[in-house]
Design an enzyme around this catalytic site. Structure first.
Site, PDB file in Angstrom:
ATOM      1  N   HIS A  43       0.774  -1.163   0.216  1.00  0.00           N
ATOM      2  CA  HIS A  43      -0.018   0.246   0.064  1.00  0.00           C
ATOM      3  C   HIS A  43       0.629   1.526   0.207  1.00  0.00           C
ATOM      4  O   HIS A  43       1.966   0.875   0.411  1.00  0.00           O
ATOM      5  CB  HIS A  43      -1.006   0.032   1.161  1.00  0.00           C
ATOM      6  CG  HIS A  43       0.035   0.358   2.128  1.00  0.00           C
ATOM      7  ND1 HIS A  43       0.835  -0.681   2.832  1.00  0.00           N
ATOM      8  CD2 HIS A  43       0.535   1.150   3.671  1.00  0.00           C
ATOM      9  CE1 HIS A  43       1.174  -0.300   3.781  1.00  0.00           C
ATOM     10  NE2 HIS A  43       0.277   1.156   4.731  1.00  0.00           N
ATOM     11  N   HIS A 125       5.930   6.493  -0.752  1.00  0.00           N
ATOM     12  CA  HIS A 125       6.647   5.372  -1.217  1.00  0.00           C
ATOM     13  C   HIS A 125       5.372   3.779  -0.942  1.00  0.00           C
ATOM     14  O   HIS A 125       4.657   3.868  -0.006  1.00  0.00           O
ATOM     15  CB  HIS A 125       7.606   5.525   0.381  1.00  0.00           C
ATOM     16  CG  HIS A 125       6.735   5.263   1.629  1.00  0.00           C
ATOM     17  ND1 HIS A 125       6.635   5.817   2.484  1.00  0.00           N
ATOM     18  CD2 HIS A 125       6.840   4.177   2.833  1.00  0.00           C
ATOM     19  CE1 HIS A 125       6.306   5.693   3.233  1.00  0.00           C
ATOM     20  NE2 HIS A 125       6.897   4.759   3.833  1.00  0.00           N
TER      21      HIS A 125
END
Length: 191
Positions: A43, A125
């Site tokens: 995720h 990220h």
């Protein structure tokens, strides 16, 4: 009961496959203690909120309902190792105005609800490994295009929903469960 919560964006099955391949490519170059993040846990975190009680969770749900949640695209094109967090991740340096707005609003909500606020600026990220202290092939950051045998040179994410996740520890380690989802909206100029 307190719950560990965060706001983020999910990846679909098609998006997860190149990340699994990238993990396989990197596995030999990481310290032996590095643990790959499971594909179900891939995720992009918008904001880690930490422990929240039921009242804070209810207020959070109501507040996110009212937010302007614009769609965005983000390109992740560098590998990074963050030694303090012991994370190896795929990251991007360019944050679109829409994503920056979402990140700023999420931090404002965390402050208002007395939840965890990041001491770091927002850095988009996707974590690939935990307990990663270093990579043998580079120091702390490397453009994907410079990595030998890489299955991808950039990863683009254009999510359609924002999710509230629950982070729970179980027999199989940490698992992330989506508790609530909100659609992202087309920017006003695109309508």
């Amino acid at each position: 009961m307190l719950q560990r919560l965060f706001l983020g964006f999910a990846l679909n099955e098609t998006q997860r496959m190149p990340l699994l391949q990238l993990q396989q490519c990197l596995a030999q170059q990481l310290t032996p203690h590095a643990k790959p993040v499971s594909k179900a846990n891939f995720h992009l975190t918008l904001a880690f909120l930490g422990l929240a009680n039921q009242s804070q969770k209810t207020l959070l749900l109501e507040a996110v309902d009212r937010l302007y949640r614009p769609r965005f695209t983000v390109q992740l094109d560098k590998l990074a190792v963050w030694p303090k967090a012991q994370v190896c991740c795929l990251k991007g340096d360019r944050v679109s105005p829409a994503l920056a707005l979402l990140a700023s609003q999420a931090q404002d909500l965390a402050q208002q609800l007395q939840l965890h606020q990041s001491e770091h600026p927002f850095r988009p990220h996707i974590s690939l490994f935990r307990k990663a202290k270093s990579l043998s092939t580079f120091d702390n950051e490397l453009p994907l295009k410079d990595l030998a045998n890489t299955p991808i040179t950039a990863f683009t994410l254009a999510p359609e929903q924002l999710h509230l996740y629950l982070s729970s520890s179980g027999n199989r380690g940490v698992e992330y469960h989506i508790l609530h989802s909100w659609p992202l909206e087309q920017p006003e100029s695109a309508q």
